[in-house]
Design an enzyme around this catalytic site. Structure first.
Site, PDB file in Angstrom:
ATOM      1  N   HIS A  30      66.764  13.617 -12.773  1.00 40.40           N
ATOM      2  CA  HIS A  30      68.103  14.176 -12.546  1.00 40.40           C
ATOM      3  C   HIS A  30      69.052  13.081 -12.048  1.00 40.40           C
ATOM      4  O   HIS A  30      70.205  13.015 -12.481  1.00 40.40           O
ATOM      5  CB  HIS A  30      68.065  15.265 -11.458  1.00 40.40           C
ATOM      6  CG  HIS A  30      67.354  16.514 -11.859  1.00 40.40           C
ATOM      7  ND1 HIS A  30      66.203  16.929 -11.245  1.00 40.40           N
ATOM      8  CD2 HIS A  30      67.635  17.448 -12.797  1.00 40.40           C
ATOM      9  CE1 HIS A  30      65.811  18.084 -11.775  1.00 40.40           C
ATOM     10  NE2 HIS A  30      66.652  18.409 -12.735  1.00 40.40           N
ATOM     11  N   GLN A  59      67.071  32.985 -17.571  1.00 38.78           N
ATOM     12  CA  GLN A  59      66.330  32.143 -18.513  1.00 38.78           C
ATOM     13  C   GLN A  59      64.827  32.150 -18.240  1.00 38.78           C
ATOM     14  O   GLN A  59      64.072  31.478 -18.939  1.00 38.78           O
ATOM     15  CB  GLN A  59      66.888  30.725 -18.535  1.00 38.78           C
ATOM     16  CG  GLN A  59      66.590  29.874 -17.313  1.00 38.78           C
ATOM     17  CD  GLN A  59      67.325  28.550 -17.384  1.00 38.78           C
ATOM     18  OE1 GLN A  59      68.525  28.468 -17.164  1.00 38.78           O
ATOM     19  NE2 GLN A  59      66.619  27.476 -17.713  1.00 38.78           N
ATOM     20  N   ARG A  66      58.992  21.255 -11.943  1.00 36.35           N
ATOM     21  CA  ARG A  66      57.722  21.994 -11.823  1.00 36.35           C
ATOM     22  C   ARG A  66      56.568  21.096 -11.370  1.00 36.35           C
ATOM     23  O   ARG A  66      55.562  21.599 -10.873  1.00 36.35           O
ATOM     24  CB  ARG A  66      57.359  22.659 -13.156  1.00 36.35           C
ATOM     25  CG  ARG A  66      58.226  23.865 -13.466  1.00 36.35           C
ATOM     26  CD  ARG A  66      57.706  24.617 -14.668  1.00 36.35           C
ATOM     27  NE  ARG A  66      58.472  25.825 -14.907  1.00 36.35           N
ATOM     28  CZ  ARG A  66      59.614  25.877 -15.579  1.00 36.35           C
ATOM     29  NH1 ARG A  66      60.124  24.766 -16.080  1.00 36.35           N
ATOM     30  NH2 ARG A  66      60.255  27.013 -15.740  1.00 36.35           N
TER      31      ARG A  66
HETATM   32  O1  PAF Z   1      67.469  22.281 -17.743  1.00 31.83           O
HETATM   33  C1  PAF Z   1      67.747  23.007 -16.770  1.00 31.83           C
HETATM   34  O2  PAF Z   1      67.510  22.663 -15.605  1.00 31.83           O
HETATM   35  C2  PAF Z   1      68.361  24.362 -17.033  1.00 31.83           C
HETATM   36  O3  PAF Z   1      67.854  24.931 -18.184  1.00 31.83           O
HETATM   37  C3  PAF Z   1      69.903  24.355 -17.055  1.00 31.83           C
HETATM   38  C4  PAF Z   1      70.432  23.522 -18.210  1.00 31.83           C
HETATM   39  C5  PAF Z   1      70.420  23.797 -15.743  1.00 31.83           C
HETATM   40  C6  PAF Z   1      70.431  25.769 -17.222  1.00 31.83           C
HETATM   41  O4  PAF Z   1      70.026  26.604 -16.178  1.00 31.83           O
END
Ligand code: PAF
Length: 283
Positions: A37, A61, A190
């Site tokens: 990130h 999601q 994760r």
């Molecule tokens: O990749 C992710 O962490 C998620 O799928 C995102 C793009 C932030 C959407 O919730």
């Protein structure tokens, strides 16, 4: 470094930035930030005046309630990490579920021209509608010039590009390389749930991918897939969910090798109930 919980607040600040003609990068995340990130944030900082990082575990999601519940939530650590990258050019948007969904926590239905039916789409029903819904909302709130996504979620990246094109959203989508641990394991939030033994064992995923890539030079996709499946059948810690060699553009499984097409191998593996995905460019 300012943290905003309400879209109303962050929208007002962004409006001011826009009147000053400042460019805005955006890195959407679900938190539990890692080096991968931070690389996205660094890339965004290198190419924009200001960068918004959203931290939001998006319920729509997740197709598995336990996965949602166990997803790591580490806001204080996340803020600490982001501070090491920039103190004054990052804005954080860490909303509540209600701020995003306004009492209706459901997904919009999308047509991604079939990209959504392959691989992750087969094993995680509804997942990409959830991703599309939240990313579209986040784009409406943040209105970034450029948005950054990791290639670890290659199918997600393809789907977001498709959504932006189909819905004519004025943002440039930038895909960034996969970041790996020293042992080759693709960085993922994760991974924080893996035991030391599982983490060690999970280095097998990238080893198999790199060998599959070598084999793909001379062998058929069928033969390579058969070999990969055999390797996992002998593994006590990791359970293979899928290994697919697909056309990088359509994400459809390869039929016959063509010299003019680009291919990628995609893999999903479980260590206990922890699901890991990865992919590699083959040519
Ligand atoms: O990749 C992710 O962490 C998620 O799928 C995102 C793009 C932030 C959407 O919730």
């Amino acid at each position: 470094m300012q943290v905003y919980q309400e879209k109303k607040q962050i929208k007002a600040v962004i409006e001011q930035l826009k009147t000053k003609q400042l460019t805005l990068g955006f890195v959407p995340t679900m938190g539990a930030l890692h080096q991968g990130h931070l690389a996205l944030v660094e890339e965004a900082l290198a190419n924009n005046d200001k960068v918004v990082v959203s931290i939001f575990v998006n319920p729509t999601q997740f197709n598995n309630a336990t996965d949602l519940e166990k997803y790591p939530r580490t806001l204080d650590d996340d803020l600490g990490l982001l501070k090491t990258v920039s103190e004054d050019r990052i804005l954080i948007y860490a909303p509540t579920v209600d701020d995003i969904y306004e009492g209706q926590t459901v997904s919009q239905k999308f047509d991604f021209d079939g990209l959504e039916h392959e691989m992750e789409g087969q094993f995680r029903p509804g997942h990409f509608d959830g991703v599309g819904t939240v990313v579209k909302r986040l784009f409406e709130i943040v209105s970034p010039d450029n948005a950054y996504f990791g290639e670890k979620d290659f199918q997600q990246l393809a789907i977001i590009k498709k959504m932006v094109e189909k819905h004519q959203i004025p943002v440039t989508i930038v895909g960034c390389d996969i970041h790996r641990e020293a042992n080759g394991l693709a960085m993922s939030s994760r991974n924080a749930r893996l035991s030391p033994e599982q983490k060690k064992a999970a280095s097998f995923i990238y080893k198999v991918l790199t060998t599959a890539k070598k084999q793909f030079g001379t062998k058929s996709a069928y033969k390579v897939t058969e070999w990969v499946e055999k390797q996992f059948s002998k593994n006590d810690v990791l359970r293979l969910e899928y290994f697919v060699i697909a056309d990088e553009e359509t994400l459809r499984p390869i039929q016959r090798k063509s010299k003019t097409k680009k291919y990628r191998a995609f893999i999903a593996v479980f260590a206990d109930d922890i699901r890991l995905i990865d992919n590699i460019a083959l040519n």
